[in-house]
Design a protein around this motif. Structure first.
Motif, mmCIF file in Angstrom:
data_model
loop_
_atom_site.group_PDB
_atom_site.id
_atom_site.type_symbol
_atom_site.label_atom_id
_atom_site.label_comp_id
_atom_site.label_asym_id
_atom_site.label_seq_id
_atom_site.Cartn_x
_atom_site.Cartn_y
_atom_site.Cartn_z
ATOM 1 N N ARG A 78 10.220 57.730 -9.149
ATOM 2 C CA ARG A 78 11.448 58.477 -8.870
ATOM 3 C C ARG A 78 11.206 59.555 -7.825
ATOM 4 O O ARG A 78 12.044 59.779 -6.941
ATOM 5 C CB ARG A 78 11.996 59.102 -10.157
ATOM 6 C CG ARG A 78 12.595 58.091 -11.130
ATOM 7 C CD ARG A 78 13.410 58.778 -12.198
ATOM 8 N NE ARG A 78 12.602 59.659 -13.022
ATOM 9 C CZ ARG A 78 11.976 59.274 -14.126
ATOM 10 N NH1 ARG A 78 12.056 58.015 -14.532
ATOM 11 N NH2 ARG A 78 11.271 60.139 -14.840
ATOM 12 N N MET A 79 10.060 60.233 -7.908
ATOM 13 C CA MET A 79 9.734 61.249 -6.908
ATOM 14 C C MET A 79 9.615 60.620 -5.522
ATOM 15 O O MET A 79 10.159 61.140 -4.538
ATOM 16 C CB MET A 79 8.426 61.950 -7.281
ATOM 17 C CG MET A 79 8.519 62.864 -8.489
ATOM 18 S SD MET A 79 6.889 63.478 -9.008
ATOM 19 C CE MET A 79 6.316 64.255 -7.506
ATOM 20 N N ASP A 80 8.933 59.489 -5.432
ATOM 21 C CA ASP A 80 8.756 58.825 -4.142
ATOM 22 C C ASP A 80 10.094 58.363 -3.579
ATOM 23 O O ASP A 80 10.345 58.465 -2.373
ATOM 24 C CB ASP A 80 7.806 57.634 -4.291
ATOM 25 C CG ASP A 80 6.364 58.060 -4.556
ATOM 26 O OD1 ASP A 80 6.044 59.227 -4.269
ATOM 27 O OD2 ASP A 80 5.584 57.231 -5.049
ATOM 28 N N ALA A 81 10.975 57.859 -4.465
ATOM 29 C CA ALA A 81 12.295 57.414 -4.017
ATOM 30 C C ALA A 81 13.106 58.582 -3.482
ATOM 31 O O ALA A 81 13.814 58.461 -2.469
ATOM 32 C CB ALA A 81 13.032 56.728 -5.164
ATOM 33 N N ALA A 82 13.017 59.733 -4.167
ATOM 34 C CA ALA A 82 13.747 60.911 -3.716
ATOM 35 C C ALA A 82 13.234 61.382 -2.358
ATOM 36 O O ALA A 82 14.015 61.772 -1.477
ATOM 37 C CB ALA A 82 13.620 62.032 -4.754
ATOM 38 N N VAL A 83 11.931 61.351 -2.166
ATOM 39 C CA VAL A 83 11.351 61.752 -0.879
ATOM 40 C C VAL A 83 11.812 60.810 0.224
ATOM 41 O O VAL A 83 12.164 61.234 1.337
ATOM 42 C CB VAL A 83 9.815 61.788 -0.961
ATOM 43 C CG1 VAL A 83 9.203 61.957 0.427
ATOM 44 C CG2 VAL A 83 9.359 62.924 -1.872
ATOM 45 N N ARG A 84 11.831 59.507 -0.068
ATOM 46 C CA ARG A 84 12.300 58.541 0.942
ATOM 47 C C ARG A 84 13.750 58.814 1.324
ATOM 48 O O ARG A 84 14.128 58.744 2.500
ATOM 49 C CB ARG A 84 12.155 57.113 0.412
ATOM 50 C CG ARG A 84 10.725 56.596 0.367
ATOM 51 C CD ARG A 84 10.690 55.102 0.154
ATOM 52 N NE ARG A 84 11.257 54.719 -1.137
ATOM 53 C CZ ARG A 84 10.568 54.627 -2.262
ATOM 54 N NH1 ARG A 84 9.260 54.881 -2.258
ATOM 55 N NH2 ARG A 84 11.144 54.267 -3.388
ATOM 56 N N LEU A 85 14.581 59.123 0.328
ATOM 57 C CA LEU A 85 15.988 59.402 0.597
ATOM 58 C C LEU A 85 16.140 60.645 1.463
ATOM 59 O O LEU A 85 16.937 60.663 2.409
ATOM 60 C CB LEU A 85 16.745 59.579 -0.718
ATOM 61 C CG LEU A 85 18.244 59.873 -0.602
ATOM 62 C CD1 LEU A 85 18.950 58.729 0.108
ATOM 63 C CD2 LEU A 85 18.850 60.119 -1.975
ATOM 64 N N VAL A 86 15.371 61.697 1.139
ATOM 65 C CA VAL A 86 15.440 62.927 1.939
ATOM 66 C C VAL A 86 15.016 62.649 3.376
ATOM 67 O O VAL A 86 15.639 63.124 4.341
ATOM 68 C CB VAL A 86 14.562 64.023 1.311
ATOM 69 C CG1 VAL A 86 14.413 65.200 2.251
ATOM 70 C CG2 VAL A 86 15.163 64.483 -0.014
ATOM 71 N N ARG A 87 13.961 61.863 3.549
ATOM 72 C CA ARG A 87 13.497 61.540 4.900
ATOM 73 C C ARG A 87 14.549 60.744 5.676
ATOM 74 O O ARG A 87 14.764 60.967 6.862
ATOM 75 C CB ARG A 87 12.194 60.743 4.827
ATOM 76 C CG ARG A 87 10.981 61.593 4.437
ATOM 77 C CD ARG A 87 9.769 60.709 4.190
ATOM 78 N NE ARG A 87 8.562 61.509 3.963
ATOM 79 C CZ ARG A 87 7.430 61.006 3.481
ATOM 80 N NH1 ARG A 87 7.350 59.719 3.175
ATOM 81 N NH2 ARG A 87 6.384 61.790 3.314
#
Length: 333
Positions: free
Chosen positions: A89-98
């Motif tokens: 979930r953390m990695d997905a959130a970072v991808r979305l922010v990027r």
């Protein structure tokens, strides 16, 4: 390491470094230190040190180390089940922010029935005219604090008061008795208010549990027509306004529906207003609230201007004349 090295006396409470968890998940996936090191682009000894440090932090062994194999302990398996999804979930959130960094966007919070029945059907026009603006709609009954959240706008349904202070009144509402055209072909007369008793009546299941939903109830409509003792053929209850209208569209009964939400269906002939001289007013209205940190952004101003054009069309369709003292605007906001 021996079990004595993991006595409760050495348990720690400080947060564990994310790198340790990534090393742990890699070893847990491959059950092999060398394969985990290759995945992480680290040396095998570096991965081993991270696992050892993690076990010291946690206070229990996470792997059983055999001569040619590695095996998760019960504690290790428990942590794998918990930590794996959390890091994903953390990695997905970072991808979305990027992905969204530097893009213009408008984040809106509103409730599900308004989103599905009024806002979303109109969105195509805004998207066509503003192709460079992303839209995020959070449809939830929970009221979001615009001062602290990352939401830009709130579309709310409320009475005038503290919750709508500083907001723009989009339109008010009346409640009208509506039905599908083919239900009206059933042959049952529907010429006077008392005739509704021959039909199934549809309303919110919690209409009598909260003060403001009482304004939307059939019982209030009965009382206003001196029909306090009237009982319909049967009742049909739903949780949400869009479910009530969907049931009416399907010919399952008469609905006492909110005019702003059904204006399009009436115009298209999908619903028919019966007893048009017997609408009742609602003290509730629909409001636009703008977050203080968002008001100056061009994309927010563009969306608010478009929204007010849509609101004006709805006011015209339902014959709503707003109180000018309540109709604030966004000029200079």
């Amino acid at each position: 390491m021996t079990s004595a090295e993991y006595s409760p006396a050495v348990l720690r409470t400080r947060p564990v470094a994310t790198g340790h968890w990534r090393a742990f998940l890699a070893v847990a996936k491959h059950l092999n230190f060398r394969a985990a090191a290759d995945e992480l682009a680290l040396t095998q000894s570096a991965v081993s040190r991270q696992i050892q440090a993690l076990e010291e932090e946690v206070g229990v062994p996470l792997f059983l180390r055999h001569t040619r194999a590695v095996e998760l302990t019960s504690a290790g398996a428990q942590l794998q089940r918990a930590v794996g999804p959390a890091l994903e979930r953390m990695d997905a959130a970072v991808r979305l922010v990027r992905q969204t960094a530097g893009r213009r966007s408008v984040a809106i919070t509103t409730w599900a029935s308004f989103a599905s029945m009024w806002l979303i059907p109109r969105m195509e026009e805004f998207q066509r005219d503003n192709p460079g603006i992303d839209i995020r709609i959070d449809a939830s009954d929970a009221q979001v604090d615009l001062d602290t959240s990352d939401v830009d706008l709130a579309l709310r349904y409320a009475m005038p008061g503290g919750a709508t202070q500083g907001g723009v009144r989009l339109f008010g509402e009346q409640l009208a008795v509506v039905a599908s055209p083919w239900l009206l072909k059933s042959g049952k007369p529907l010429r006077t208010p008392a005739d509704v008793a021959q039909f199934t009546l549809i309303e919110a299941g919690d209409a009598h549990r909260t003060h403001y939903l009482e304004y939307l109830s059939w019982r209030r409509w009965f009382d206003s027509r001196d029909l306090a003792k009237l009982q319909p053929q049967r009742w049909l209850y739903f949780n949400y306004a869009h479910q009530i209208v969907q049931a009416a569209l399907a010919g399952q009964g008469l609905a006492l529906a909110r005019m702003p939400l059904i204006a399009d269906a009436l115009a298209a002939g999908d619903l028919v207003e019966v007893l048009p001289g017997h609408r009742i007013d609602s003290p509730l209205a629909y409001w636009l609230m703008v977050g203080p940190r968002s008001a100056q952004r061009p994309e927010i101003k563009a969306f608010c201007a478009w929204l007010q054009v849509q609101a004006e069309a709805t006011r015209q369709a339902i014959g709503d004349v707003p109180d000018p003292d309540l109709n604030d605007n966004l000029d200079g906001a």
